[in-house]
Design a protein around this motif. Structure first.
Motif, short mmCIF file in Angstrom:
data_model
loop_
_atom_site.label_atom_id
_atom_site.label_comp_id
_atom_site.label_asym_id
_atom_site.label_seq_id
_atom_site.Cartn_x
_atom_site.Cartn_y
_atom_site.Cartn_z
N UNK A 269 0.82 -1.21 0.00
CA UNK A 269 0.00 0.00 0.00
C UNK A 269 0.86 1.26 0.00
N UNK A 270 0.26 2.32 -0.51
CA UNK A 270 0.84 3.66 -0.39
C UNK A 270 -0.07 4.46 0.54
N UNK A 271 0.54 5.38 1.26
CA UNK A 271 -0.21 6.25 2.17
C UNK A 271 0.01 7.68 1.71
N UNK A 272 -1.07 8.32 1.29
CA UNK A 272 -0.99 9.60 0.58
C UNK A 272 -1.69 10.71 1.35
N UNK A 273 -1.12 11.93 1.23
CA UNK A 273 -1.75 13.09 1.87
C UNK A 273 -2.78 13.72 0.94
N UNK A 274 -3.30 14.87 1.34
CA UNK A 274 -4.38 15.53 0.58
C UNK A 274 -3.93 15.94 -0.82
N UNK A 275 -2.61 16.10 -1.01
CA UNK A 275 -2.07 16.47 -2.33
C UNK A 275 -1.59 15.26 -3.13
N UNK A 276 -1.95 14.07 -2.65
CA UNK A 276 -1.60 12.82 -3.34
C UNK A 276 -0.10 12.51 -3.28
N UNK A 277 0.59 13.10 -2.31
CA UNK A 277 2.01 12.80 -2.12
C UNK A 277 2.15 11.76 -1.01
N UNK A 278 3.19 10.91 -1.11
CA UNK A 278 3.43 9.92 -0.06
C UNK A 278 3.71 10.60 1.27
N UNK A 279 3.07 10.09 2.32
CA UNK A 279 3.31 10.62 3.67
C UNK A 279 4.60 10.00 4.20
N UNK A 280 5.62 10.81 4.50
CA UNK A 280 6.87 10.23 4.99
C UNK A 280 6.71 9.69 6.41
N UNK A 281 7.40 8.59 6.67
CA UNK A 281 7.32 7.93 7.97
C UNK A 281 8.67 8.02 8.70
N UNK A 282 8.61 8.03 10.03
CA UNK A 282 9.83 7.95 10.83
C UNK A 282 10.34 6.52 10.80
N UNK A 283 11.66 6.31 10.69
CA UNK A 283 12.18 4.95 10.71
C UNK A 283 11.82 4.23 12.01
N UNK A 284 11.41 2.99 11.92
CA UNK A 284 11.04 2.21 13.10
C UNK A 284 9.83 1.35 12.80
N UNK A 285 9.50 0.47 13.75
CA UNK A 285 8.42 -0.48 13.52
C UNK A 285 7.11 0.22 13.16
#
Length: 302
Positions: A269-285
């Motif tokens: 899956x991809x997780x996208x914000x309101x502008x259809x950009x990928x939401x960056x995640x913090x490294x970790x579980x």
């Protein structure tokens, strides 16, 4: 010179030998008799959703070493589909009729199947717990099976990570997930000192029996989707839609971002914000919970 590192599936900097490992996906049960489970704290990604009759189950995706994982239970179609999206080795003990039929007929082209019924050497049955809550495995056993099958590593990096997360303005330091009954009620409490979410289940700290540590993912993702009963199923199994799109909540750094999840068959899956950009995640579980989109009480955040 400093050893070159690569990124694991959860964005952590690890030895290249670990980052290049084929993901290992294990079905871990969550019946109260199965608690406390072993190995979940070592997973890169953990999926949690209902399996049958309100009982939740986990699909844990591993790359780093985990010496004791379980109890391992049976496959479900939607868990197999997610394991397939990671091109994973898939460890389970039997499964629902739909899952076993789809695995056997080759619906999941990216999956390497490790079913205890046929590959018992990849599992251990312990004597200190009654069946069916006593099947365990390890990343060493699963990787050995993968090598025997000549499955090449298939490192995927579908998620976007950053060490410099933008500040979200919407605080969310306590998350309550109502999967079904109180026995499966989950809370994640944000701990700013470790920047993780301390997990409780049924009102108790959720401890990894092997590492003796409380489960504490860095990121919690809630995917809202369609969850419907399997018609006429005497085990009260459900169908869970994992393909297409829906609303998502991304919890990290004590805050929440509301976005959209999107997934095509055979891809993560991809997780996208309101502008259809990928939401960056913090490294970790990363902990990913699937909950019904039509239930306002399914997710409560404070």
């Amino acid at each position: 010179p400093e050893r070159i590192q690569k990124m694991s599936l959860s964005g952590r900097r690890v030895d290249p030998a670990i980052a290049d490992r084929k993901p290992m996906a294990v079905m871990v049960e969550n019946h109260p008799d199965a608690r406390p489970q072993s190995g979940l704290s070592k997973a890169e990604v953990v999926y949690e959703m209902v399996a049958e009759g309100g009982i939740t189950r986990f699909l844990a995706i591993f790359q780093q070493d985990a010496n004791f994982i379980g109890p391992v239970r049976s496959a479900r179609d939607y868990f197999a589909e997610l394991a397939d999206s990671w091109h994973a080795l898939y460890a389970h003990v039997g499964g629902s009729p739909e899952a076993l039929a789809n695995i056997k007929s080759g619906v999941y082209k990216n999956l390497t199947d490790i079913n205890e019924f046929y590959q018992s050497s990849s599992f251990t049955r312990i004597t200190s717990r009654p069946q069916p809550h006593n099947a365990y495995t390890s990343t060493e056993k699963l990787a050995m099976f993968g090598i025997m099958q000549s499955t090449l590593p298939s490192p995927l990096q579908p998620l976007v990570f950053t060490d410099m997360l933008p500040q979200s303005t919407v605080a969310a330091t306590n998350i309550i997930l109502n999967f079904s009954t109180e026995s499966y009620k989950v809370e994640f409490g944000y701990d700013p000192t470790t920047n993780t979410y301390m997990r409780t289940v049924a009102g108790k700290k959720d401890i990894d029996a092997f590492t003796k540590t409380q489960l504490a993912p860095t990121t919690v993702i809630v995917q809202l989707t369609d969850i419907t009963p399997v018609p006429g199923d005497d085990k009260l199994r459900v169908n869970i839609r994992t393909i297409g799109s829906g609303k998502s909540y991304i919890f990290q750094n004590g805050a929440v971002v509301t976005g959209t999840w999107k997934r095509e068959r055979g891809k993560p899956a991809q997780y996208l914000d309101a502008n259809n950009n990928s939401i960056p995640l913090a490294p970790g579980q990363i902990w990913i919970a699937f909950l019904p989109s039509g239930d306002p009480a399914a997710v409560i955040m404070k």
